[in-house]
Scaffold this motif. Sequence first.
Motif, short mmCIF file in Angstrom:
data_model
loop_
_atom_site.label_atom_id
_atom_site.label_comp_id
_atom_site.label_asym_id
_atom_site.label_seq_id
_atom_site.Cartn_x
_atom_site.Cartn_y
_atom_site.Cartn_z
N PHE A 16 0.82 -1.22 0.00
CA PHE A 16 0.00 0.00 0.00
C PHE A 16 0.85 1.27 0.00
N ALA A 17 2.11 1.16 0.47
CA ALA A 17 2.98 2.34 0.52
C ALA A 17 3.22 2.94 -0.86
N PRO A 240 -18.14 -5.04 -6.81
CA PRO A 240 -17.79 -3.61 -6.87
C PRO A 240 -16.40 -3.27 -6.33
N PHE A 241 -15.63 -4.25 -5.87
CA PHE A 241 -14.34 -3.99 -5.23
C PHE A 241 -13.53 -2.94 -5.99
N PRO A 242 -12.93 -1.98 -5.35
CA PRO A 242 -12.97 -1.68 -3.92
C PRO A 242 -13.92 -0.52 -3.58
N GLN A 243 -15.10 -0.52 -4.21
CA GLN A 243 -16.04 0.58 -3.97
C GLN A 243 -17.02 0.25 -2.85
N LEU A 244 -17.39 1.27 -2.10
CA LEU A 244 -18.43 1.08 -1.08
C LEU A 244 -19.78 1.52 -1.64
N PRO A 286 -6.60 1.84 -11.94
CA PRO A 286 -7.96 1.34 -11.71
C PRO A 286 -7.95 -0.18 -11.55
N PRO A 287 -8.76 -0.78 -10.68
CA PRO A 287 -9.89 -0.15 -9.99
C PRO A 287 -9.52 0.56 -8.69
N TRP A 288 -8.22 0.76 -8.43
CA TRP A 288 -7.81 1.36 -7.15
C TRP A 288 -7.86 2.89 -7.17
N HIS A 289 -8.28 3.50 -8.32
CA HIS A 289 -8.13 4.95 -8.46
C HIS A 289 -8.90 5.75 -7.42
#
Length: 345
Positions: A16-17, A240-244, A286-289
């Motif tokens: 994650f860093a 939907p990962f990683p959306q809430l 994406p999908p981490w954007h």
Amino acid sequence: MAGPLLRVGVIGCGFFAENHLAAWAGMEGIVLAAVCDLDEAKARAAAQKFGAAAAYRDAAEMLAKEQLDFVDIVTTMGSHAALVGLAAQRRLPMIVQKPLAPTWEAAVGIVETCRAAGIPMMVHENTRFLTPVRAARAVIDGGEIGTPTWARIAFRTGHDIYGKQPYLAKEEHFVLLDLGVHMLDVARYLLGDVARLYCQSESIKPGIAGEDMATTVLRHQAGATSVVECSYASPIHPDPFPQLVLQIEGMRGSLRVDPGYRMTVAAEGAVREVDVSPALFPWSTPPWHGTQESVVRTQEHWVKCLRQGIEPETSGTDSLKTYGLVWGAYESTRSGQAVTPLDQR
Ligand code: NAD
Ligand code: 89Y
């Protein structure tokens, strides 16, 4: 830039860093002075990729040799207390990744260490900085849907999170501490502090140590009820990962945030759709954007507060209210009873 250059040292150069480092490297007024990882190869690779002048394998050595203005701790939680202690000895302000600590007592200890040293500290709690979450809060604050009465805050996925984060499979306190901390913080951010909570959790995936599904019902002090759903064991399609997902109902209307960064606001007979897509950076993946943008916003918030001498939204003291919910939820799961948050006892 409003103020002098600030020099940051980053401790932990793992999965994650990368996002923290990209955010620091691109931020005006910040010098990524040094990076550190127990795995020296990771520290050197990070220094080269993100332009840090120095790489270390020992955090104490980095803190002794570098002239830093603050430290960014991006290791997993088991190492936080020791690293916070090192930075506090040198009276260095610090931002620390979630989860803050593996136990309630250790989280309280970390906050007390920083308070006793008189240094600013913020938990890197990025979910409340997501564009859709900020947009939902703006709708509530604008009064359009009236006083909130009920909310659903959900993060459900079957995505293989263990691929990038294998340590998660070994956590005895798992989804509530890893993910629940984000969702419970969002519940506090949108609906205010909590009077009582009840939780049920399950361990579904074979071979993992902790719970991977939890449903928590919160009674907020202002009177609203929220349901906070956390699941890493949901075989759903589309995932939907990683959306809430958010749904907030108020006295005059409601709002929903659905996957695809779509917010729907319905109030007094009118319905409007709002695009709540995150900004994209050259380094976004994406999908981490969405998460990546929230990391930038979190770090910007920390820098602004540090420069202005004001308390960050998720200061150590404030964060204990979120961790009081997490550990209250574990207690509720064990006892089968509704409980008060731990910080209120
Ligand atoms: P990781 O295991 O990939 O990286 C952690 C790194 O820290 C490793 O390279 C390790 O060698 C290093 N490290 C550990 N102790 C150290 C020490 N004492 N000194 C120097 N280096 C040390 O872990 P990760 O997946 O990057 O997770 C890090 C943190 O980020 C976790 O707390 C995790 O929960 C959090 N995280 C947050 C989000 C979010 O959205 N906010 C997402 C993923 C992970
Ligand atoms: O570790 C989790 C987090 O903090 O947010 C989502 C997550 O990254 C699972 O992958």
